[in-house]
Motif scaffolding. Structure first.
Motif, PDB file in Angstrom:
ATOM      1  N   ASP A   1       0.807  -1.232   0.000  1.00  0.00           N
ATOM      2  CA  ASP A   1       0.000   0.000   0.000  1.00  0.00           C
ATOM      3  C   ASP A   1       0.835   1.275   0.000  1.00  0.00           C
ATOM      4  OD1 ASP A   1      -2.689  -0.145  -0.201  1.00  0.00           O
ATOM      5  OD2 ASP A   1      -3.048  -0.646   1.897  1.00  0.00           O
TER       6      ASP A   1
ATOM      7  N   ARG B   1       1.963   4.870  -0.958  1.00  0.00           N
ATOM      8  CA  ARG B   1       1.436   6.099  -1.574  1.00  0.00           C
ATOM      9  C   ARG B   1       2.528   7.155  -1.468  1.00  0.00           C
ATOM     10  NH1 ARG B   1      -3.940   5.692  -3.702  1.00  0.00           N
ATOM     11  NH2 ARG B   1      -4.118   7.948  -3.528  1.00  0.00           N
TER      12      ARG B   1
ATOM     13  N   ASP C   1       3.269  11.123  -1.726  1.00  0.00           N
ATOM     14  CA  ASP C   1       2.619  12.430  -1.765  1.00  0.00           C
ATOM     15  C   ASP C   1       3.671  13.529  -1.699  1.00  0.00           C
ATOM     16  OD1 ASP C   1      -0.141  11.342  -1.551  1.00  0.00           O
ATOM     17  OD2 ASP C   1       0.583  10.655   0.397  1.00  0.00           O
TER      18      ASP C   1
ATOM     19  N   ILE D   1       9.613  10.922   5.271  1.00  0.00           N
ATOM     20  CA  ILE D   1       9.773  12.179   4.537  1.00  0.00           C
ATOM     21  C   ILE D   1      11.141  12.138   3.877  1.00  0.00           C
ATOM     22  CG2 ILE D   1       9.822  14.693   4.683  1.00  0.00           C
ATOM     23  CD1 ILE D   1       7.237  13.879   5.743  1.00  0.00           C
TER      24      ILE D   1
ATOM     25  N   ASP E   1       9.177  18.431  -0.991  1.00  0.00           N
ATOM     26  CA  ASP E   1       9.778  17.134  -0.697  1.00  0.00           C
ATOM     27  C   ASP E   1       8.754  16.029  -0.903  1.00  0.00           C
ATOM     28  OD1 ASP E   1      12.314  18.273   0.343  1.00  0.00           O
ATOM     29  OD2 ASP E   1      10.989  19.105   1.862  1.00  0.00           O
ATOM     30  N   LYS E   2       9.198  14.767  -0.693  1.00  0.00           N
ATOM     31  CA  LYS E   2       8.268  13.652  -0.857  1.00  0.00           C
ATOM     32  C   LYS E   2       7.865  13.090   0.490  1.00  0.00           C
ATOM     33  CE  LYS E   2      10.837  11.456  -3.852  1.00  0.00           C
ATOM     34  NZ  LYS E   2      11.386  10.429  -4.750  1.00  0.00           N
ATOM     35  N   GLN E   3       6.591  12.710   0.608  1.00  0.00           N
ATOM     36  CA  GLN E   3       6.160  11.949   1.764  1.00  0.00           C
ATOM     37  C   GLN E   3       5.685  10.591   1.268  1.00  0.00           C
ATOM     38  OE1 GLN E   3       3.446  13.117   5.326  1.00  0.00           O
ATOM     39  NE2 GLN E   3       2.199  11.968   3.897  1.00  0.00           N
ATOM     40  N   VAL E   4       6.271   9.529   1.789  1.00  0.00           N
ATOM     41  CA  VAL E   4       5.888   8.192   1.356  1.00  0.00           C
ATOM     42  C   VAL E   4       5.220   7.483   2.532  1.00  0.00           C
ATOM     43  CG1 VAL E   4       6.695   6.097   0.245  1.00  0.00           C
ATOM     44  CG2 VAL E   4       7.968   8.203  -0.057  1.00  0.00           C
ATOM     45  N   GLU E   5       4.041   6.936   2.298  1.00  0.00           N
ATOM     46  CA  GLU E   5       3.339   6.187   3.341  1.00  0.00           C
ATOM     47  C   GLU E   5       3.142   4.756   2.883  1.00  0.00           C
ATOM     48  OE1 GLU E   5       0.347   9.243   5.673  1.00  0.00           O
ATOM     49  OE2 GLU E   5      -0.292   8.357   3.780  1.00  0.00           O
ATOM     50  N   PHE E   6       3.330   3.793   3.784  1.00  0.00           N
ATOM     51  CA  PHE E   6       3.043   2.404   3.427  1.00  0.00           C
ATOM     52  C   PHE E   6       2.855   1.560   4.667  1.00  0.00           C
ATOM     53  CE2 PHE E   6       7.463   1.274   4.330  1.00  0.00           C
ATOM     54  CZ  PHE E   6       8.153   2.415   3.982  1.00  0.00           C
ATOM     55  N   LEU E   7       2.374   0.339   4.444  1.00  0.00           N
ATOM     56  CA  LEU E   7       2.180  -0.591   5.543  1.00  0.00           C
ATOM     57  C   LEU E   7       3.360  -1.552   5.592  1.00  0.00           C
ATOM     58  CD1 LEU E   7      -1.574  -1.454   4.946  1.00  0.00           C
ATOM     59  CD2 LEU E   7      -0.611   0.211   6.543  1.00  0.00           C
TER      60      LEU E   7
ATOM     61  N   LEU F   1      13.755   4.231  -2.260  1.00  0.00           N
ATOM     62  CA  LEU F   1      12.981   5.481  -2.245  1.00  0.00           C
ATOM     63  C   LEU F   1      13.835   6.736  -2.371  1.00  0.00           C
ATOM     64  CD1 LEU F   1      10.366   4.679   0.551  1.00  0.00           C
ATOM     65  CD2 LEU F   1      10.030   4.570  -1.909  1.00  0.00           C
TER      66      LEU F   1
END
Lengths: 85, 85
Positions: A36, A38, A40, B7, B40-46, B67
Protein backbone atom coordinates in the motif's frame (compact mmCIF):
# COMPACT_ATOMS: atom_id res chain seq x y z
CA UNK A 1 6.45 34.91 10.88
CA UNK A 2 5.09 31.44 10.33
CA UNK A 3 6.52 28.24 8.97
CA UNK A 4 3.96 26.35 6.89
CA UNK A 5 4.11 22.62 6.25
CA UNK A 6 1.55 21.40 3.74
CA UNK A 7 0.92 17.78 2.77
CA UNK A 8 -0.67 17.36 -0.64
CA UNK A 9 -2.25 13.95 -1.13
CA UNK A 10 -4.11 12.38 -4.00
CA UNK A 11 -7.65 11.54 -3.05
CA UNK A 12 -7.96 7.93 -1.81
CA UNK A 13 -10.04 6.89 -4.82
CA UNK A 14 -7.39 8.04 -7.29
CA UNK A 15 -4.63 5.65 -8.32
CA UNK A 16 -1.10 6.65 -7.37
CA UNK A 17 1.14 5.27 -10.15
CA UNK A 18 4.37 6.43 -8.48
CA UNK A 19 3.41 4.55 -5.32
CA UNK A 20 2.49 1.46 -7.33
CA UNK A 21 5.88 1.58 -9.04
CA UNK A 22 7.67 1.77 -5.68
CA UNK A 23 5.55 -1.13 -4.42
CA UNK A 24 6.49 -3.22 -7.42
CA UNK A 25 10.15 -2.24 -6.99
CA UNK A 26 9.96 -3.39 -3.37
CA UNK A 27 8.78 -6.82 -4.47
CA UNK A 28 11.57 -7.07 -7.05
CA UNK A 29 14.16 -6.18 -4.40
CA UNK A 30 12.82 -8.88 -2.09
CA UNK A 31 10.92 -6.75 0.45
CA UNK A 32 7.99 -9.02 1.15
CA UNK A 33 6.29 -7.09 3.94
CA UNK A 34 5.73 -3.73 2.28
CA UNK A 35 2.27 -2.87 0.94
CA UNK A 36 0.00 0.00 0.00
CA UNK A 37 2.66 2.54 -0.93
CA UNK A 38 1.44 6.10 -1.57
CA UNK A 39 3.80 8.90 -2.53
CA UNK A 40 2.62 12.43 -1.77
CA UNK A 41 4.14 15.89 -1.68
CA UNK A 42 5.25 17.83 1.36
CA UNK A 43 5.70 21.55 0.79
CA UNK A 44 7.46 23.75 3.36
CA UNK A 45 7.74 27.52 3.23
CA UNK A 46 7.89 30.70 5.27
CA UNK A 47 4.95 33.07 5.52
CA UNK A 48 6.06 36.55 6.40
CA UNK A 49 2.97 37.83 8.26
CA UNK A 50 2.45 38.30 11.97
CA UNK A 51 -1.13 37.30 12.44
CA UNK A 52 -2.31 33.71 12.29
CA UNK A 53 -5.63 34.36 10.54
CA UNK A 54 -3.95 36.17 7.63
CA UNK A 55 -1.28 33.48 7.39
CA UNK A 56 -3.90 30.71 7.24
CA UNK A 57 -5.87 32.53 4.57
CA UNK A 58 -2.80 33.18 2.43
CA UNK A 59 -1.50 29.60 2.75
CA UNK A 60 -4.83 28.06 1.92
CA UNK A 61 -5.20 30.30 -1.15
CA UNK A 62 -1.63 29.48 -2.26
CA UNK A 63 -2.39 25.75 -1.91
CA UNK A 64 -5.61 25.79 -3.85
CA UNK A 65 -4.43 28.16 -6.58
CA UNK A 66 -0.94 26.87 -7.21
CA UNK A 67 0.29 23.89 -5.21
CA UNK A 68 -2.55 21.41 -5.55
CA UNK A 69 -4.96 20.21 -8.16
CA UNK A 70 -8.29 20.42 -6.33
CA UNK A 71 -9.93 17.85 -8.60
CA UNK A 72 -7.49 15.10 -7.66
CA UNK A 73 -5.79 16.23 -4.48
CA UNK A 74 -6.52 17.27 -0.92
CA UNK A 75 -4.23 19.29 1.31
CA UNK A 76 -3.53 19.52 5.03
CA UNK A 77 -1.99 22.68 6.46
CA UNK A 78 0.21 22.97 9.56
CA UNK A 79 1.35 26.40 10.71
CA UNK A 80 3.99 26.99 13.34
CA UNK A 81 4.98 30.40 14.66
CA UNK A 82 8.72 31.06 14.45
CA UNK A 83 11.07 33.95 15.22
CA UNK A 84 12.37 36.02 12.33
CA UNK A 85 15.23 34.31 10.53
CA UNK B 1 1.61 -4.35 11.61
CA UNK B 2 3.10 -0.89 11.28
CA UNK B 3 2.27 2.18 9.27
CA UNK B 4 5.40 3.91 8.05
CA UNK B 5 5.53 7.59 7.10
CA UNK B 6 8.80 8.64 5.52
CA UNK B 7 9.77 12.18 4.54
CA UNK B 8 12.43 12.36 1.85
CA UNK B 9 14.12 15.74 1.66
CA UNK B 10 16.86 17.09 -0.53
CA UNK B 11 19.89 18.07 1.50
CA UNK B 12 19.81 21.76 2.49
CA UNK B 13 22.81 22.58 0.31
CA UNK B 14 21.13 21.21 -2.83
CA UNK B 15 18.92 23.50 -4.92
CA UNK B 16 15.26 22.51 -5.15
CA UNK B 17 14.12 23.64 -8.63
CA UNK B 18 10.50 22.56 -8.07
CA UNK B 19 10.35 24.69 -4.91
CA UNK B 20 11.95 27.63 -6.73
CA UNK B 21 9.32 27.34 -9.49
CA UNK B 22 6.50 27.37 -6.93
CA UNK B 23 8.11 30.40 -5.25
CA UNK B 24 8.26 32.25 -8.55
CA UNK B 25 4.67 31.24 -9.30
CA UNK B 26 3.63 32.67 -5.93
CA UNK B 27 5.17 36.04 -6.84
CA UNK B 28 3.41 36.04 -10.23
CA UNK B 29 0.07 35.32 -8.54
CA UNK B 30 0.59 38.22 -6.14
CA UNK B 31 1.49 36.31 -2.95
CA UNK B 32 4.06 38.69 -1.47
CA UNK B 33 4.69 36.98 1.87
CA UNK B 34 5.71 33.52 0.77
CA UNK B 35 9.40 32.60 0.75
CA UNK B 36 11.81 29.69 0.87
CA UNK B 37 9.59 27.04 -0.71
CA UNK B 38 10.92 23.46 -0.62
CA UNK B 39 8.98 20.57 -2.10
CA UNK B 40 9.78 17.13 -0.70
CA UNK B 41 8.27 13.65 -0.86
CA UNK B 42 6.16 11.95 1.76
CA UNK B 43 5.89 8.19 1.36
CA UNK B 44 3.34 6.19 3.34
CA UNK B 45 3.04 2.40 3.43
CA UNK B 46 2.18 -0.59 5.54
CA UNK B 47 4.83 -2.91 6.97
CA UNK B 48 3.45 -6.30 7.69
CA UNK B 49 5.69 -7.41 10.57
CA UNK B 50 4.95 -7.56 14.26
CA UNK B 51 8.19 -6.48 15.83
CA UNK B 52 9.37 -2.89 15.81
CA UNK B 53 13.08 -3.62 15.35
CA UNK B 54 12.47 -5.69 12.19
CA UNK B 55 10.07 -3.07 10.85
CA UNK B 56 12.62 -0.28 11.40
CA UNK B 57 15.36 -2.27 9.69
CA UNK B 58 13.19 -3.14 6.68
CA UNK B 59 11.90 0.44 6.27
CA UNK B 60 15.34 1.96 6.50
CA UNK B 61 16.70 -0.52 3.92
CA UNK B 62 13.72 0.16 1.61
CA UNK B 63 14.36 3.91 1.90
CA UNK B 64 18.05 3.78 1.18
CA UNK B 65 17.83 1.18 -1.60
CA UNK B 66 14.77 2.37 -3.48
CA UNK B 67 12.98 5.48 -2.24
CA UNK B 68 15.80 7.95 -1.79
CA UNK B 69 18.97 8.98 -3.51
CA UNK B 70 21.49 8.97 -0.65
CA UNK B 71 23.83 11.39 -2.44
CA UNK B 72 21.25 14.16 -2.61
CA UNK B 73 18.57 13.26 -0.11
CA UNK B 74 18.03 12.52 3.57
CA UNK B 75 15.09 10.66 5.03
CA UNK B 76 13.17 10.70 8.30
CA UNK B 77 11.19 7.63 9.38
CA UNK B 78 8.07 7.54 11.56
CA UNK B 79 6.57 4.20 12.52
CA UNK B 80 3.19 3.80 14.14
CA UNK B 81 1.75 0.49 15.30
CA UNK B 82 -1.70 -0.24 13.89
CA UNK B 83 -4.20 -3.09 14.03
CA UNK B 84 -4.46 -5.43 11.06
CA UNK B 85 -6.52 -3.90 8.24
Amino acid sequence: MYKAKVIIKRKKSILDPQGKAAEHGAVLLGFKNIADVRIDKQVEFLVNVNDEETAKKEVSEFCSKLLSNPTMEDFEINLEEIDEV
